[in-house]
Design an enzyme around this catalytic site. Structure first.
Site, PDB file in Angstrom:
ATOM      1  N   ARG A 194       0.820  -1.215   0.000  1.00  0.00           N
ATOM      2  CA  ARG A 194       0.000   0.000   0.000  1.00  0.00           C
ATOM      3  C   ARG A 194       0.852   1.262   0.000  1.00  0.00           C
ATOM      4  O   ARG A 194       0.525   2.238  -0.690  1.00  0.00           O
ATOM      5  CB  ARG A 194      -0.952  -0.027   1.195  1.00  0.00           C
ATOM      6  CG  ARG A 194      -1.865   1.190   1.325  1.00  0.00           C
ATOM      7  CD  ARG A 194      -2.500   1.623   0.027  1.00  0.00           C
ATOM      8  NE  ARG A 194      -3.215   0.556  -0.664  1.00  0.00           N
ATOM      9  CZ  ARG A 194      -3.644   0.647  -1.910  1.00  0.00           C
ATOM     10  NH1 ARG A 194      -3.374   1.737  -2.636  1.00  0.00           N
ATOM     11  NH2 ARG A 194      -4.285  -0.352  -2.464  1.00  0.00           N
ATOM     12  N   LYS A 222       1.966  25.336  -3.756  1.00  0.00           N
ATOM     13  CA  LYS A 222       0.719  24.830  -3.154  1.00  0.00           C
ATOM     14  C   LYS A 222       0.770  23.300  -3.108  1.00  0.00           C
ATOM     15  O   LYS A 222       0.029  22.607  -3.798  1.00  0.00           O
ATOM     16  CB  LYS A 222      -0.483  25.338  -3.939  1.00  0.00           C
ATOM     17  CG  LYS A 222      -0.579  26.856  -3.921  1.00  0.00           C
ATOM     18  CD  LYS A 222      -1.662  27.376  -4.849  1.00  0.00           C
ATOM     19  CE  LYS A 222      -1.669  28.899  -4.873  1.00  0.00           C
ATOM     20  NZ  LYS A 222      -2.660  29.438  -5.833  1.00  0.00           N
ATOM     21  N   ASP A 270      -1.917  38.112 -12.645  1.00  0.00           N
ATOM     22  CA  ASP A 270      -2.804  37.300 -11.820  1.00  0.00           C
ATOM     23  C   ASP A 270      -4.271  37.553 -12.133  1.00  0.00           C
ATOM     24  O   ASP A 270      -4.741  38.693 -12.100  1.00  0.00           O
ATOM     25  CB  ASP A 270      -2.535  37.588 -10.337  1.00  0.00           C
ATOM     26  CG  ASP A 270      -3.268  36.634  -9.416  1.00  0.00           C
ATOM     27  OD1 ASP A 270      -3.227  35.415  -9.685  1.00  0.00           O
ATOM     28  OD2 ASP A 270      -3.867  37.093  -8.442  1.00  0.00           O
TER      29      ASP A 270
END
Length: 325
Positions: free
Chosen positions: A102, A137, A218
């Protein structure tokens, strides 16, 4: 092959991840069900078309629990493969492989997911001359790995952290008292690379005059973005960010590195032989032949009280003495 990545401790990552999964008691299921001497052969494969990232890290989980495990890599990180592709073959102690399974799969799934989406954006902007950048981020603790995954998808790493460049954003500007003052302070501190986020046309010239080495445009709609790129005229690298998706034909963060005489842009190309005029009542683009196209600005955009326009072929800038109506 040993996976190495600047600033990333593979052994520590593997130990911490396995410890998180095994806890104090270990893999109680495998220990109870699988004989200690049992051996196991396995193939890691894809259920979807992906761009691969993290295979060597996955192998490290298996090797940590079974140093004698045999690992055969069938593809390399960065490869784009179809659904049903075998990625690696393994043979070793069954308990160890099932305990590590896993952690290995989670790592490959997470990093390949990032690489796959990144490759979608890179393919979307192919041929435009633009470069896809990543951001800060990231999930805490996974930045180096996630940025590695964006590279495997074809993007270029932007800032790795707060230390490698100044990025002046709206809060910095508000506290400093203006974009020009914020840039001057960063320059006075001896920071060689100064990135400035601008969300209005009228911030561009003050930022450049104060010493910005890079501009981030932006949340600008395409018409305003085209005009900003034209006004900058190749003087510094230009980055477009915010409100950008595959549906808007851009990328999560795009670096426009085209010189002033290039028509390279993202999905809204800046055409050669266009002028861009910016006035308080809107903006007008014009071909040199005199054919006009009106491009209204959004209601919340800043509208200077004078007209600026730039010839993209030369990068020259001019100021008119009255508004364009």
């Amino acid at each position: 092959m040993t996976f190495t990545l600047d600033g990333f401790d593979l052994d520590a990552f593997v130990r911490a991840t396995l410890a998180e999964d095994a806890g104090d008691k270990g893999d109680v299921t495998s220990d109870a069900v699988i004989p200690a001497a049992a051996r196991f052969r396995a193939v890691m494969g894809t259920r979807d078309a992906i761009t691969v990232a993290g295979l060597e890290i996955a192998a490290a989980f298996f090797r940590a629990l079974d140093p004698e495990v045999a690992v055969e890599m069938l593809v390399a990180d960065g490869a784009s493969v179809p659904r049903g592709t075998a990625l690696m073959r393994l043979e070793g102690r069954a308990r160890a492989m099932l305990t590590a399974e896993r952690s290995a799969l989670n790592t490959v799934q997470h990093l390949s997911g990032i690489a796959t989406l990144t490759r979608s954006y890179v393919d979307r902007i192919a041929g435009t001359g633009a470069t896809l950048l990543d951001t800060r981020k990231t999930i805490p603790g996974l930045r180096r790995l996630e940025k590695y995954a964006t590279r495997m998808g074809g993007a270029k790493n932007h800032r790795m952290g707060l230390w490698d460049a100044a990025m002046i954003k709206d809060n910095h500007v508000a506290i400093a008292g203006g974009v020009d003052e914020a840039v001057r302070r960063a320059k006075a501190a001896g920071i060689p690379e100064i990135i400035v986020e601008v969300d209005r046309i009228d911030q561009i010239e003050p930022a450049l005059a104060a010493g910005a080495t890079w501009l981030l445009l932006d949340n600008m709609p395409p018409p305003t973005l085209r005009g900003a790129v034209t006004l900058i005229g190749g003087r510094v690298p230009v980055e477009a960010s915010g409100g950008v998706t595959l549906e808007t034909d851009s990328g999560s963060r795009i670096l426009i590195t085209a010189p002033a005489n290039s028509n390279a842009d993202i999905a809204t190309p800046v055409m050669q032989n266009w002028l861009y005029w910016q006035g308080k009542n809107g903006s007008i683009r014009t071909r040199m032949s005199g054919t006009y196209e009106v491009c209204p600005l959004p209601p919340d955009s800043s509208k200077p009280n004078f007209t600026e326009f730039a010839c993209i072929n030369s990068g020259s800038r001019f100021t008119a003495d009255k508004d364009v109506r």
